[in-house]
Design a protein around this motif. Sequence first.
Motif, PDB file in Angstrom:
ATOM      1  N   ALA A   1       1.114  -1.330   0.316  1.00  0.00           N
ATOM      2  CA  ALA A   1      -0.066   0.290  -0.099  1.00  0.00           C
ATOM      3  C   ALA A   1       0.838   1.115  -0.208  1.00  0.00           C
ATOM      4  O   ALA A   1       1.612   1.787   0.888  1.00  0.00           O
ATOM      5  CB  ALA A   1      -1.038   0.304   1.094  1.00  0.00           C
TER       6      ALA A   1
ATOM      7  N   ASP B   1       0.224   4.758  -2.077  1.00  0.00           N
ATOM      8  CA  ASP B   1      -0.700   5.825  -1.641  1.00  0.00           C
ATOM      9  C   ASP B   1      -1.904   6.571  -0.918  1.00  0.00           C
ATOM     10  O   ASP B   1      -2.479   6.527   0.280  1.00  0.00           O
ATOM     11  CB  ASP B   1      -0.843   6.602  -2.987  1.00  0.00           C
ATOM     12  CG  ASP B   1       0.329   7.049  -3.908  1.00  0.00           C
ATOM     13  OD1 ASP B   1       1.349   8.170  -3.213  1.00  0.00           O
ATOM     14  OD2 ASP B   1      -0.098   7.468  -5.052  1.00  0.00           O
ATOM     15  N   ASP B   2      -2.416   5.069  -0.961  1.00  0.00           N
ATOM     16  CA  ASP B   2      -3.529   4.639   0.038  1.00  0.00           C
ATOM     17  C   ASP B   2      -3.902   3.072   0.536  1.00  0.00           C
ATOM     18  O   ASP B   2      -3.063   2.398  -0.030  1.00  0.00           O
ATOM     19  CB  ASP B   2      -5.370   4.653  -1.501  1.00  0.00           C
ATOM     20  CG  ASP B   2      -6.696   4.294  -0.663  1.00  0.00           C
ATOM     21  OD1 ASP B   2      -6.408   3.473   0.188  1.00  0.00           O
ATOM     22  OD2 ASP B   2      -6.962   4.398  -1.167  1.00  0.00           O
ATOM     23  N   PRO B   3      -4.057   3.367   2.135  1.00  0.00           N
ATOM     24  CA  PRO B   3      -3.680   2.127   2.779  1.00  0.00           C
ATOM     25  C   PRO B   3      -4.703   1.521   2.223  1.00  0.00           C
ATOM     26  O   PRO B   3      -4.598  -0.050   2.655  1.00  0.00           O
ATOM     27  CB  PRO B   3      -4.233   2.808   4.440  1.00  0.00           C
ATOM     28  CG  PRO B   3      -5.084   3.717   4.479  1.00  0.00           C
ATOM     29  CD  PRO B   3      -4.627   4.715   2.642  1.00  0.00           C
ATOM     30  N   ASN B   4      -5.863   1.726   1.568  1.00  0.00           N
ATOM     31  CA  ASN B   4      -6.628   0.013   1.512  1.00  0.00           C
ATOM     32  C   ASN B   4      -6.245  -0.511   0.087  1.00  0.00           C
ATOM     33  O   ASN B   4      -7.400  -0.979  -0.504  1.00  0.00           O
ATOM     34  CB  ASN B   4      -8.166   0.582   1.368  1.00  0.00           C
ATOM     35  CG  ASN B   4      -8.127   1.320   2.522  1.00  0.00           C
ATOM     36  OD1 ASN B   4      -8.154   0.639   3.599  1.00  0.00           O
ATOM     37  ND2 ASN B   4      -9.090   2.686   2.304  1.00  0.00           N
ATOM     38  N   VAL B   5      -5.689   0.076  -0.551  1.00  0.00           N
ATOM     39  CA  VAL B   5      -4.794  -0.498  -2.254  1.00  0.00           C
ATOM     40  C   VAL B   5      -3.794  -1.052  -2.426  1.00  0.00           C
ATOM     41  O   VAL B   5      -2.633  -0.107  -1.837  1.00  0.00           O
ATOM     42  CB  VAL B   5      -5.293   0.471  -3.002  1.00  0.00           C
ATOM     43  CG1 VAL B   5      -4.852   0.829  -4.447  1.00  0.00           C
ATOM     44  CG2 VAL B   5      -6.402   0.943  -2.966  1.00  0.00           C
TER      45      VAL B   5
ATOM     46  N   GLU C   1      -0.321  -2.849  -4.359  1.00  0.00           N
ATOM     47  CA  GLU C   1       0.155  -2.528  -5.617  1.00  0.00           C
ATOM     48  C   GLU C   1       0.555  -3.966  -5.240  1.00  0.00           C
ATOM     49  O   GLU C   1       2.062  -4.203  -4.404  1.00  0.00           O
ATOM     50  CB  GLU C   1       0.536  -1.076  -6.136  1.00  0.00           C
ATOM     51  CG  GLU C   1      -0.131  -0.323  -6.178  1.00  0.00           C
ATOM     52  CD  GLU C   1      -1.275   0.066  -7.495  1.00  0.00           C
ATOM     53  OE1 GLU C   1      -0.970  -0.256  -7.904  1.00  0.00           O
ATOM     54  OE2 GLU C   1      -1.536   0.686  -6.956  1.00  0.00           O
TER      55      GLU C   1
ATOM     56  N   SER D   1       4.595   3.008   5.089  1.00  0.00           N
ATOM     57  CA  SER D   1       2.790   1.856   4.026  1.00  0.00           C
ATOM     58  C   SER D   1       3.001   0.872   4.579  1.00  0.00           C
ATOM     59  O   SER D   1       3.660   0.501   5.901  1.00  0.00           O
ATOM     60  CB  SER D   1       4.424   1.821   2.680  1.00  0.00           C
ATOM     61  OG  SER D   1       5.606   1.275   3.140  1.00  0.00           O
TER      62      SER D   1
END
Length: 136
Positions: A76, A78-82, A84, A123
Motif C-alpha cells: 500500500a 498512496d492509499d492504505p486500502n489499495v 499494488e 506504508s
Amino acid sequence: MKKYLLLLLSITAIGLSSCKKEVIANNQTTNRTILVNVPKENWKATSDNKSWFTTITVQENDAYFNKNGHVVVAMAIDDPNVFEALPQVYKNIAYTFDSGIGFVNVYFSDPAGNAIGKPTFNSTVKVTLIDSYLIQ
C-alpha cells in the motif's frame, strides 16, 4: 415387444438417475497473509547507496517453505486500502522484492538505476505465503 423395450428403458432411466457424483473438497486454507506496517524510518540504503530496502521478518518462510512454497508481495503506497502487486514501477519508482529463509526484502529504486532519495512515507506491506507441493 414394445412393452419389453419400454420396461428396459424405464429400468435404465431409474438406474442412471440414481448415480451420485461425490466431490470431496479440502476447505482448509493453508495460505497465509501477513500485514506489516513499514515506517519511513525503516528504509536503509543499499550497499551502492543508489536505492533503499527494508527487511521484513517472515518466520513462516522456513527452509521447507522457501523451497516448496511461493511468496507474493503487495504494498500500500498512496492509499492504505489499495495494495499494488510487486514488482512494478509506480509513479516512476521501481518496487521489487526478494525472499529467503525467514525474510522478505522490499526495494525502492529508480528504474534507470540512478541514485534516489529515501522514501518519505509510511506504508503497509502484504506478504502472502502460498503453499505448494514440489514435483520432482
